[in-house]
Design a protein around this motif. Structure first.
Motif: not given
Lengths: 121, 327
Positions: B308, A23, B284
């Motif tokens: 996320g 990420r 999330a």
């Protein structure tokens, strides 16, 4: 002494670390363009193999794999600057997971040992 | 010494030996990657015998039930018969009904000649008598020796046009499968956790199956079903989903169209913002299912990941349309 891989908790922990790491990489403007149009699952698997290797886990990575895997990227301009960012994100990831600094240093040194293979020098 | 049978070839493997290494040593070309149980590229299926629990530790209950395992994590203890993931049994079937739904979608029901042990959300390959094969998601619940597909009619699509105009009730076909891991897994998802199911086009078929499966297994957490279509005509399960939401307090149905007026749908794309607006908790915290066109599924998966969400909580099934036959 147990490897960082074992201290982290083996394969499941590597999976979690890989997501955090990947990420960060995808959110970096310098690195992200090299991942455009790349199959995320295949990429995650490669990143997991990479993290397994640099944390001292069981793996079958070789210098030749590193060279062939990155040859096209080097041709597209990947160099020390990109490698440094990857090592930085690796350190940040492990730090977020609570890995102590001296172990992160061990991991960074392992990553450093393949720099020339990755950059095809 | 245990014996491992693969494609009718018998191989002796030292007790406790690593199966992937043993197969590679005798020249069986198993695609593989990390050898650590992470990348899953060596996944195979056990057809007879029992594999060690460690070789299935990271798989879903559905995958374990179908005999999938990771040879790289398999220390061979007992005799095994193994195969590739594609070595699934084919089942004969007959077309039970062909109904046109709203829009260019056909509900195709098959009566199976044998058992096909699937979990809602999985897909199977429909094989015509002449061998033409296309994969479709399974929309119904298991247990009745039947399969329901929602076939989107694609202009020039050989299978879908045949289903629309050429196929007749009673026609013999075959089915191979099931495949896919885009399923409700009660072991991985808490029964009160929020679920978000987002699909475009006939991506609704697996989501319909997953939502009903979750409800049947006693899921009490919020279930939001989001359907995106070009226009209102494309909201082909509108009535069924509205009823499902009316009948279950924890089910919510929202529709999105890109063009034209609609009484029931919002006129906006089904994108990350639309999903965020439907989320009842931080993104999330949700388990998210994405089904439909590859650009929708892959684009959204990446955005959700960057927002996320863990990839392990984003289950996706991209419908890839067969490329046009060369003239």
């Amino acid at each position: 002494m147990a490897s960082v891989y074992e201290q982290l908790g083996g394969a499941p922990a590597i999976q979690a670390a890989t997501e955090i790491f990947y990420r960060k990489v995808l959110q970096d403007e310098t690195l992200a363009p090299y991942f455009d149009g790349i199959d995320m699952d295949a990429q995650i698997a490669k990143q997991a193999s990479f993290l397994t290797m640099v944390t001292g886990g069981p793996n079958s990575y070789t210098g030749r794999d590193m060279r062939s895997a990155h040859a096209k990227l080097v041709a597209r301009g990947v160099g020390d600057r990109h490698f440094d960012l990857v090592v930085q994100y690796l350190g940040e990831t492990l730090s977020e997971l609570g890995v102590p600094g001296e172990l992160i240093k061990v991991v960074a040194d392992t990553a450093e040992s393949v720099r020339n293979d990755v950059l095809n020098r | 010494m245990p014996t491992v049978v693969y494609r009718d070839q018998r191989h002796s493997v030292a007790a406790g030996g690593n199966l992937l290494s043993a197969l590679l040593e005798v020249g069986v070309n198993v695609s593989h990657g990390c050898r650590s149980g992470v990348c899953r590229s060596c996944t195979m299926v056990v057809l007879d015998g029992t594999v060690p629990a460690a070789s299935q530790a990271d798989l879903t209950a559905a995958e374990r039930g179908q005999g999938l395992f990771l040879p790289c994590q398999c220390a061979v203890q007992d005799d095994l018969v193994i195969g590739d993931v594609s070595d699934r049994l084919e089942v004969g079937a007959h077309i039970a009904s062909i109904d046109r739904m709203r829009s260019r979608v056909i509900r195709l029901r098959l009566a199976l000649d044998g058992e096909l042990d699937f979990v809602p959300g999985q897909f199977a390959t429909l094989i015509r008598a002449d061998g033409l094969a296309r994969s479709y998601s399974i929309a119904n619940q298991p247990g009745a020796r039947s399969l329901e597909f929602h076939v989107g009619v694609v202009a020039g699509g050989r299978m879908s046009e045949w289903v629309q105009t050429g196929a007749r009730e009673g026609d013999a076909v075959r089915v191979r499968g099931p495949y896919g891991r885009c399923c409700y897994d009660p072991e991985a998802v808490a029964s009160d956790a929020p679920l978000l199911l987002a699909g475009v086009g006939t991506g609704l078929a697996p989501l319909w199956g997953i939502a009903n499966d979750a409800l049947a297994r006693g899921h009490t957490g919020p279930i939001a079903i989001l359907h995106g279509a070009r226009n209102e005509e494309g909201l082909y399960l509108d009535a069924e989903l509205t009823n499902l939401a009316l009948g279950h307090e924890n089910v919510e149905y929202r529709a999105f169209v890109l063009e034209g007026a609609s009484d029931s749908a919002q006129r906006r794309p089904l994108d990350l913002n639309a999903i965020k607006d439907c989320a009842t908790q931080p993104l999330a915290a949700h388990t998210i299912y994405l089904c439909g066109a590859p650009e929708f599924v892959q684009g959204l998966r990446r955005k959700l990941f960057l927002a996320g969400c863990s990839l392990s909580r984003i289950l996706a099934d991209a419908f890839v349309t067969a490329s046009a036959p060369t003239p």
